[in-house]
Design a protein around this motif. Structure first.
Motif, PDB file in Angstrom:
ATOM      1  N   LEU A   1       5.558   6.737   3.210  1.00 43.21           N
ATOM      2  CA  LEU A   1       5.963   7.802   2.366  1.00 43.21           C
ATOM      3  C   LEU A   1       6.875   8.714   3.955  1.00 43.21           C
ATOM      4  O   LEU A   1       6.367   8.130   4.779  1.00 43.21           O
ATOM      5  CB  LEU A   1       5.867   8.867   2.144  1.00 43.21           C
ATOM      6  N   LEU A   2       8.483   8.336   3.804  1.00 42.75           N
ATOM      7  CA  LEU A   2       9.098   9.224   5.290  1.00 42.75           C
ATOM      8  C   LEU A   2       8.387  10.553   4.572  1.00 42.75           C
ATOM      9  O   LEU A   2       8.289  11.419   4.258  1.00 42.75           O
ATOM     10  CB  LEU A   2      10.290   9.621   4.064  1.00 42.75           C
ATOM     11  N   PRO A   3       8.104  11.021   6.538  1.00 38.46           N
ATOM     12  CA  PRO A   3       7.827  12.176   6.674  1.00 38.46           C
ATOM     13  C   PRO A   3       7.709  13.708   5.585  1.00 38.46           C
ATOM     14  O   PRO A   3       7.196  14.475   4.798  1.00 38.46           O
ATOM     15  CB  PRO A   3       8.026  12.877   7.802  1.00 38.46           C
ATOM     16  N   ALA A   4       9.378  13.281   5.178  1.00 36.26           N
ATOM     17  CA  ALA A   4      10.398  14.482   3.799  1.00 36.26           C
ATOM     18  C   ALA A   4       9.702  14.430   2.907  1.00 36.26           C
ATOM     19  O   ALA A   4       8.987  15.633   2.280  1.00 36.26           O
ATOM     20  CB  ALA A   4      11.606  14.287   3.919  1.00 36.26           C
ATOM     21  N   TRP A   5       8.355  13.974   2.371  1.00 36.49           N
ATOM     22  CA  TRP A   5       7.675  13.852   1.685  1.00 36.49           C
ATOM     23  C   TRP A   5       6.887  13.507   1.955  1.00 36.49           C
ATOM     24  O   TRP A   5       5.709  13.878   0.631  1.00 36.49           O
ATOM     25  CB  TRP A   5       8.536  12.520   0.712  1.00 36.49           C
ATOM     26  N   TRP A   6       5.670  14.389   2.620  1.00 31.97           N
ATOM     27  CA  TRP A   6       4.597  14.583   3.019  1.00 31.97           C
ATOM     28  C   TRP A   6       3.957  15.320   2.517  1.00 31.97           C
ATOM     29  O   TRP A   6       4.554  16.343   2.389  1.00 31.97           O
ATOM     30  CB  TRP A   6       3.938  14.293   4.949  1.00 31.97           C
ATOM     31  N   GLY A   7       2.689  15.445   2.219  1.00 35.78           N
ATOM     32  CA  GLY A   7       2.397  16.669   1.661  1.00 35.78           C
ATOM     33  C   GLY A   7       2.560  17.532   0.210  1.00 35.78           C
ATOM     34  O   GLY A   7       1.964  17.984  -0.074  1.00 35.78           O
ATOM     35  N   GLN A   8       3.322  16.186  -0.455  1.00 37.12           N
ATOM     36  CA  GLN A   8       3.344  16.573  -1.714  1.00 37.12           C
ATOM     37  C   GLN A   8       2.272  15.981  -2.497  1.00 37.12           C
ATOM     38  O   GLN A   8       2.788  16.082  -4.490  1.00 37.12           O
ATOM     39  CB  GLN A   8       4.332  16.119  -2.254  1.00 37.12           C
ATOM     40  N   GLY A   9       1.299  15.023  -2.317  1.00 39.52           N
ATOM     41  CA  GLY A   9       1.152  14.729  -3.363  1.00 39.52           C
ATOM     42  C   GLY A   9       1.573  12.941  -3.911  1.00 39.52           C
ATOM     43  O   GLY A   9       1.077  12.076  -4.843  1.00 39.52           O
ATOM     44  N   LEU A  10       2.673  12.522  -3.679  1.00 45.11           N
ATOM     45  CA  LEU A  10       3.012  11.353  -3.706  1.00 45.11           C
ATOM     46  C   LEU A  10       2.252   9.928  -3.486  1.00 45.11           C
ATOM     47  O   LEU A  10       2.415   9.343  -4.627  1.00 45.11           O
ATOM     48  CB  LEU A  10       4.763  11.138  -3.505  1.00 45.11           C
ATOM     49  N   ALA A  11       2.599  10.321  -2.166  1.00 39.42           N
ATOM     50  CA  ALA A  11       0.790   8.418  -2.420  1.00 39.42           C
ATOM     51  C   ALA A  11       0.504   8.862  -2.811  1.00 39.42           C
ATOM     52  O   ALA A  11      -0.118   7.171  -2.871  1.00 39.42           O
ATOM     53  CB  ALA A  11       1.103   9.504  -0.560  1.00 39.42           C
ATOM     54  N   THR A  12      -0.834   9.349  -3.207  1.00 36.42           N
ATOM     55  CA  THR A  12      -1.882   9.949  -4.264  1.00 36.42           C
ATOM     56  C   THR A  12      -0.992   9.040  -5.338  1.00 36.42           C
ATOM     57  O   THR A  12      -1.641   8.058  -6.289  1.00 36.42           O
ATOM     58  CB  THR A  12      -2.294  11.306  -3.990  1.00 36.42           C
ATOM     59  N   GLU A  13      -0.152   9.808  -6.481  1.00 33.69           N
ATOM     60  CA  GLU A  13       0.258   9.657  -7.508  1.00 33.69           C
ATOM     61  C   GLU A  13       0.495   7.771  -7.414  1.00 33.69           C
ATOM     62  O   GLU A  13       1.000   7.088  -8.480  1.00 33.69           O
ATOM     63  CB  GLU A  13       1.905  10.526  -7.584  1.00 33.69           C
ATOM     64  N   ALA A  14       1.311   7.907  -6.444  1.00 37.53           N
ATOM     65  CA  ALA A  14       1.702   6.571  -5.829  1.00 37.53           C
ATOM     66  C   ALA A  14       0.769   5.686  -6.264  1.00 37.53           C
ATOM     67  O   ALA A  14       0.691   4.141  -6.668  1.00 37.53           O
ATOM     68  CB  ALA A  14       2.550   6.008  -5.188  1.00 37.53           C
ATOM     69  N   ALA A  15      -0.341   5.829  -5.182  1.00 38.51           N
ATOM     70  CA  ALA A  15      -1.033   4.603  -4.852  1.00 38.51           C
ATOM     71  C   ALA A  15      -2.479   4.538  -6.086  1.00 38.51           C
ATOM     72  O   ALA A  15      -2.489   3.915  -6.376  1.00 38.51           O
ATOM     73  CB  ALA A  15      -2.070   5.232  -3.766  1.00 38.51           C
ATOM     74  N   ARG A  16      -2.431   5.761  -7.048  1.00 40.24           N
ATOM     75  CA  ARG A  16      -3.426   5.288  -8.108  1.00 40.24           C
ATOM     76  C   ARG A  16      -2.452   4.822  -9.436  1.00 40.24           C
ATOM     77  O   ARG A  16      -3.096   4.241 -10.294  1.00 40.24           O
ATOM     78  CB  ARG A  16      -3.207   7.194  -9.050  1.00 40.24           C
ATOM     79  N   ILE A  17      -1.695   4.537  -9.442  1.00 41.73           N
ATOM     80  CA  ILE A  17      -0.641   4.141 -10.172  1.00 41.73           C
ATOM     81  C   ILE A  17      -0.503   2.232 -10.594  1.00 41.73           C
ATOM     82  O   ILE A  17      -1.410   1.468 -11.245  1.00 41.73           O
ATOM     83  CB  ILE A  17       0.646   4.101 -10.895  1.00 41.73           C
ATOM     84  N   MET A  18      -1.015   2.448  -8.582  1.00 43.54           N
ATOM     85  CA  MET A  18      -1.126   1.115  -7.949  1.00 43.54           C
ATOM     86  C   MET A  18      -2.441   0.286  -8.554  1.00 43.54           C
ATOM     87  O   MET A  18      -2.845  -1.189  -8.433  1.00 43.54           O
ATOM     88  CB  MET A  18      -0.736   1.188  -6.567  1.00 43.54           C
ATOM     89  N   LEU A  19      -2.930   1.442  -8.192  1.00 44.34           N
ATOM     90  CA  LEU A  19      -4.198   0.953  -8.749  1.00 44.34           C
ATOM     91  C   LEU A  19      -4.629   0.550 -10.020  1.00 44.34           C
ATOM     92  O   LEU A  19      -5.657  -1.167 -10.217  1.00 44.34           O
ATOM     93  CB  LEU A  19      -5.355   2.397  -8.709  1.00 44.34           C
ATOM     94  N   ASP A  20      -4.262   1.397 -10.506  1.00 45.08           N
ATOM     95  CA  ASP A  20      -3.911   1.064 -12.180  1.00 45.08           C
ATOM     96  C   ASP A  20      -3.748  -0.546 -12.605  1.00 45.08           C
ATOM     97  O   ASP A  20      -4.287  -1.798 -13.390  1.00 45.08           O
ATOM     98  CB  ASP A  20      -3.421   2.236 -13.225  1.00 45.08           C
ATOM     99  N   TYR A  21      -2.162  -1.076 -11.901  1.00 45.77           N
ATOM    100  CA  TYR A  21      -1.572  -2.268 -12.364  1.00 45.77           C
ATOM    101  C   TYR A  21      -2.690  -2.639 -11.715  1.00 45.77           C
ATOM    102  O   TYR A  21      -2.725  -3.902 -12.180  1.00 45.77           O
ATOM    103  CB  TYR A  21      -0.284  -1.922 -11.522  1.00 45.77           C
ATOM    104  N   GLY A  22      -3.460  -2.991 -10.371  1.00 48.00           N
ATOM    105  CA  GLY A  22      -4.095  -4.088 -10.251  1.00 48.00           C
ATOM    106  C   GLY A  22      -5.595  -4.133 -10.984  1.00 48.00           C
ATOM    107  O   GLY A  22      -5.313  -5.467 -10.929  1.00 48.00           O
ATOM    108  N   PHE A  23      -6.172  -3.278 -11.413  1.00 49.17           N
ATOM    109  CA  PHE A  23      -7.083  -3.660 -12.301  1.00 49.17           C
ATOM    110  C   PHE A  23      -7.139  -4.030 -13.497  1.00 49.17           C
ATOM    111  O   PHE A  23      -7.361  -4.220 -14.027  1.00 49.17           O
ATOM    112  CB  PHE A  23      -8.030  -2.330 -12.115  1.00 49.17           C
ATOM    113  N   GLU A  24      -6.121  -3.458 -14.084  1.00 47.61           N
ATOM    114  CA  GLU A  24      -5.497  -3.770 -15.178  1.00 47.61           C
ATOM    115  C   GLU A  24      -4.461  -4.790 -15.534  1.00 47.61           C
ATOM    116  O   GLU A  24      -5.088  -5.612 -16.622  1.00 47.61           O
ATOM    117  CB  GLU A  24      -4.270  -2.260 -15.704  1.00 47.61           C
ATOM    118  N   THR A  25      -3.661  -4.743 -14.937  1.00 51.36           N
ATOM    119  CA  THR A  25      -2.542  -6.365 -14.770  1.00 51.36           C
ATOM    120  C   THR A  25      -2.942  -7.384 -14.397  1.00 51.36           C
ATOM    121  O   THR A  25      -2.884  -8.043 -14.626  1.00 51.36           O
ATOM    122  CB  THR A  25      -0.552  -5.311 -14.289  1.00 51.36           C
TER     123      THR A  25
END
Length: 165
Positions: free
Chosen positions: A99-123
């Protein structure tokens, strides 16, 4: 929803496209982003274009690659997340995110990676997902731990985490 578009509460993830090239180049050349993701190398636009083109082929052939991260309802690319091959590493297929630094510390990397884990396993049907970061990148380690990944191995420069289905 169109194929490969993923949505969370705050984010929309869409496969990277040639139209994203200027924003991805700015992301990849941001000094704070490239410190860990690119070993502080300053990449040329041709490198970024190659990444986009490789991702397009990966989506066509494998149904995964890199997604551009946007705040839902916004046009600006604020980061990326997805699966990428690093042929030279002992664990070549990895979950990656940035993420760009302005978006760090808001849980967005975790949120994006979580849906990516779901996609990787499920799809895609992965049975194991590997993620890695430079040893000093504590923020990325915290993301992996929040996602439930467990420490796999640490070499001289990189720490690997894994999640089994």
């Amino acid at each position: 929803m169109p194929p490969f578009i993923l949505q969370t509460n705050r984010l929309t993830l869409m496969p990277v496209d040639v139209a994203d090239l200027p924003e991805l180049q700015a992301l990849f050349t941001d000094p704070d982003v490239r410190r860990y993701l690119l070993d502080d190398l300053l990449v040329e636009e041709a490198w970024t274009a190659d990444v986009v083109n490789r991702s397009v082929v990966m989506f066509r052939d494998l149904s995964y690659g890199l997604w551009a991260i946007r705040e839902t309802g916004q046009r600006s690319v604020i980061g990326f997340c997805g699966y990428w091959y690093f042929e030279h590493l002992p664990h070549p297929l990895q979950l990656i995110y940035g993420l760009l630094p302005a978006w760090w510390g808001q849980g967005l990397a975790t949120e994006a990676a979580r849906i990516m884990l779901d996609y990787g396993f499920e799809t895609v049907g992965f049975t194991e997902i590997i993620a890695a970061t430079d040893v000093p990148n504590r923020a990325s380690v915290r993301v992996m731990e929040r996602l439930g990944l467990t420490h796999l191995v640490t070499d001289e420069a990189v720490i690997y985490y894994s999640l089994l289905r």
